[in-house]
Every structure is written in C-alpha cells, then in structure tokens.
Design a protein around this motif. Structure first.
Motif, PDB file in Angstrom:
ATOM      1  N   PRO A  18      16.543  13.770   3.377  1.00  0.00           N
ATOM      2  CA  PRO A  18      16.943  12.932   2.246  1.00  0.00           C
ATOM      3  C   PRO A  18      17.784  11.722   2.652  1.00  0.00           C
ATOM      4  CG  PRO A  18      17.232  15.248   1.703  1.00  0.00           C
ATOM      5  CD  PRO A  18      16.912  15.181   3.166  1.00  0.00           C
ATOM      6  N   SER A  71      16.284   9.946  -0.550  1.00  0.00           N
ATOM      7  CA  SER A  71      16.686  10.747  -1.710  1.00  0.00           C
ATOM      8  C   SER A  71      16.864   9.909  -2.971  1.00  0.00           C
ATOM      9  CB  SER A  71      17.978  11.501  -1.416  1.00  0.00           C
ATOM     10  OG  SER A  71      19.025  10.584  -1.118  1.00  0.00           O
ATOM     11  N   SER A  76      10.941  14.208  -6.635  1.00  0.00           N
ATOM     12  CA  SER A  76      11.567  15.493  -6.337  1.00  0.00           C
ATOM     13  C   SER A  76      10.981  16.650  -7.149  1.00  0.00           C
ATOM     14  CB  SER A  76      13.074  15.415  -6.554  1.00  0.00           C
ATOM     15  OG  SER A  76      13.356  15.003  -7.865  1.00  0.00           O
TER      16      SER A  76
END
Length: 139
Positions: A18, A71, A76
């Motif tokens: 990330p 990230s 996600s």
C-alpha cells in the motif's frame, strides 16, 4: 478450448504494498508489460491497482504519481474467484462487478490474475477483443 480459469490465468502475480508510490507501481507495470498489480500487506490481499486507476484517479485530477501512494487510489473492494472456477464463473464475476481484471485465489493466497482479454482469447480467439489482447505491446 480451455474450461477453467487455471487454464488461462496469468500465474505470475506482480505485487506492491500500500505504501508503494504510483510511479513505482507504473514502472513495475511497464517493466513487466502488465496493466495491473495486486496490492498486498503482510501476505494478505488488500486491493488491485490498474494503469487506468493511475491515470483517472491521480494524474487526471492533478495528483503527483511520485508522491501519491497505491493505498490512496487502488480498488480495495476486491472480487476474486477460486482457481477451480470455470470461465463462465469468471465472466459472471467480471460482469456483475463491472471489472476488467480478476485475482484468482487458492484459499487466502493470490495465485493468478485473469483479464477480460484473457477470457476473450480463451472463449473466442477470433473476436476483435482477442485480436487486440494478443497484439504485441506498442512501446
């Protein structure tokens, strides 16, 4: 004709953390001639990042790929399929998730990635999408 995902998936999975910058992820994609990387943390799947994500979610809004981390923009909420799934299962997962790339898992481990182009070539190698997917990279 291939029947299962295991027959057509890309077994080499390129991963980033990330904290990786988008520039580093893009450099990896370019070096490996892939359009996605899988985001992992401590061996666990955390997301997927595509070349399109970098353009649309960072560059197009004025972000700096040298400082923005994976990230910050990766997807996600990941749709996955087990290795033993059929091609029909993969098509269904892509269609319902409106995604173009699908991590293939065995238990908790990502063991491959299958793309919409991979499916096109496996299902109808004479389709326009299969032709495009099979073409050499345009570097």
């Amino acid at each position: 004709m291939a029947n299962s995902i295991a027959d057509v998936m890309r077994e080499t999975v390129h991963t980033v953390t990330p904290e990786t910058t988008l520039r580093e992820a893009a450099e990896l994609m370019r070096a490996q001639d892939v359009g996605d990387v899988v985001v992992t943390e401590s061996g666990h799947l955390r997301g997927i990042l595509t070349d399109r994500d970098i353009v649309v979610r960072c560059i197009a809004v004025g972000g700096d790929p040298g400082t923005v981390q994976v990230s910050d923009i990766c997807s996600s909420e990941i749709v996955t399929v087990p290795r033993q799934s059929s091609l029909k299962d993969a098509v269904h997962a892509m269609r319902t998730g409106t995604i173009r790339r699908l991590p293939v898992v065995e238990g908790d481990e990502v063991v491959g990635v299958i793309s919409m182009g991979d499916l096109a070539m496996a299902i109808d190698d004479r389709s326009a999408l299969a032709d495009i997917s099979a073409a050499a990279p345009n570097r």
